[in-house]
Design an enzyme around this catalytic site. Structure first.
Site, PDB file in Angstrom:
ATOM      1  N   LYS B  76      -0.538   1.572   5.747  1.00  0.00           N
ATOM      2  CA  LYS B  76      -0.935   0.545   4.214  1.00  0.00           C
ATOM      3  C   LYS B  76      -0.287  -0.509   3.885  1.00  0.00           C
ATOM      4  CE  LYS B  76      -2.598   5.170   2.081  1.00  0.00           C
ATOM      5  NZ  LYS B  76      -2.638   6.069   0.879  1.00  0.00           N
ATOM      6  N   GLY B 137       8.701  11.623  -6.253  1.00  0.00           N
ATOM      7  CA  GLY B 137       7.750  11.376  -5.318  1.00  0.00           C
ATOM      8  C   GLY B 137       7.691   9.719  -5.175  1.00  0.00           C
TER       9      GLY B 137
END
Lengths: 270, 270
Positions: B76, B137
């Site tokens: 990504k 996260g």
């Protein structure tokens, strides 16, 4: 054609590369054939140009879920240069239409265009072995069909093409391997037991026919590469004279089955 | 998933690239979604490594029937470097998960992971706008979700990650654009109106939960990226306490619809 088709993250990928590409039948036909055998594999059309085909094949070679490649016009010759191994048939015709993986990940090449024609002829009750044969057309399909007919044991093979250089190239190449069985032909089919058209001639009613139809004997078996229309005008005319014959759809059906077996036999056992 | 699926020579191709790849849902889900709209397009899994991904994207860019690319882990970030244009959202997160064609054939990048999370939350009756929010996260999904939550107007965003360097990287990056709304968080969810888990924690019963579940108020809306199991153990525990919540499947469903619209809007009108 959509029955049983599936694609998911675990699908194995078989690109078919060509330029143009939208006309190809393998994405639908072979994907369905894989699915019918319970194999999760998809034939994916890839429209790539002559400038980009080398990069594409190299990149596909490093793509872990690509197990094979199908090659169509105009890439059948250059694709052979990417193969570490190839069949004798591919080396004689100097072209391939399928690549599969060797155990070390390199490419193995094979050409099924000629074997597909043999299968098509046989599916309609013809048999090339021992026959005096005329082949019209010395292009990419023509050279593969010439090799397959000679390998299958035609008694002699006369080759005709309006492009004399192309004709002589194929004749010279075939004589290297098959010697005096190979000759120069013409558009006169008289005296031949098998006549094979490997040109687009006779696709449309206004086209000239590949051979002089009035010189064709009803005993001659005629075969044609044209798939659209399924019965080409010249094949229809030959059948009207009483000839048995096979069309491009018969060839394609046989070739697809051969390609399927080729790929199934080379699936990594990992 | 096989209803309406089709592939043929005219199919438009959308590779999804990742390493590994077999777990991805888009080849089945998005191909079916394209087919349901009457679009002849197929999402094809491509297993390509970090060493080969640049070559793959370049080659795909020159392949005439590739209209877009979906990008998953670990590509990504590098994929953004292939884009001539990208949304502000993609530039802020410094990553993309979809590429579409600009009219001149170059790539345009966008990231939908965060917008998918927003859509998932809203599909279950939550609303991030104005909420005091804790995000656990700060990996690839985390940064995209942080940006989307801030863009959607959370009152404040506390970010927690056991990897302090990763956490501080995301906090620093988000503060560049969203200033004092961004803070350091912890695994204590007390006082937060929205808690979002962007880690794999809580995928399995033996995993530690992403937050101290006993400190979670029944008024808190909880959201989770985990798709397998569809209801992760920690999400189940939160619901047992009375919390409303959304799971990874809700996020994925919303994200797929966004990606589909993105691609449909960028189909060349040729």
């Amino acid at each position: 054609m959509s029955e049983n088709l599936r694609i998911d993250g675990a699908s194995r990928i078989y690109p078919i590369i060509g330029d143009p590409i939208s006309q190809v039948k393998s994405p639908a036909g072979m994907t369905a054939a894989f699915a019918a055998r319970g194999v999760n594999a998809v034939v994916v059309p890839i429209h790539t140009s002559v400038d980009d085909v080398d990069d594409f094949i190299r990149t596909a070679g490093r793509t872990e879920n690509v197990d094979g490649i199908i090659v169509t016009i105009p890439h059948k010759f250059v694709a052979l240069t990417h193969c570490s191994t190839a069949t004798e048939r591919a080396r004689i015709t100097d072209s391939i239409n399928v690549l599969s993986r060797n155990p070390d990940g390199t490419w193995h090449g094979e050409i099924f265009d000629g074997l597909g024609m043999l299968g098509g002829i046989r599916s309609q009750g013809g048999e090339p072995s021992g026959k005096k044969t005329l082949l019209v057309g010395a292009g990419g399909a023509g050279i593969a069909i010439a090799q397959a007919l000679l390998e299958a044991g035609v008694r002699e093979l006369a080759i005709h093409d309006v492009d004399i250089n192309r004709r002589d190239h194929v004749i010279t190449r075939m004589r290297e391997f098959y010697r005096e069985r190979v000759h120069v032909g013409s558009d006169d089919p008289a005296g031949f037991e098998l006549v094979v058209n490997a040109t687009p001639m006779g696709m449309r009613p206004e086209h000239p026919f590949p051979v002089q139809i009035e010189r064709l004997s009803p005993d001659t078996f005629v075969a044609c590469v044209i798939t659209a229309p399924a019965v080409s005008p010249w094949l229809a005319a030959a059948r009207e004279k009483g000839c048995r014959g096979s069309g491009g759809v018969d060839m394609y059906t046989a070739e697809q089955e051969l390609m399927l077996q080729f790929f199934l036999n080379s699936i990594p056992t990992a």
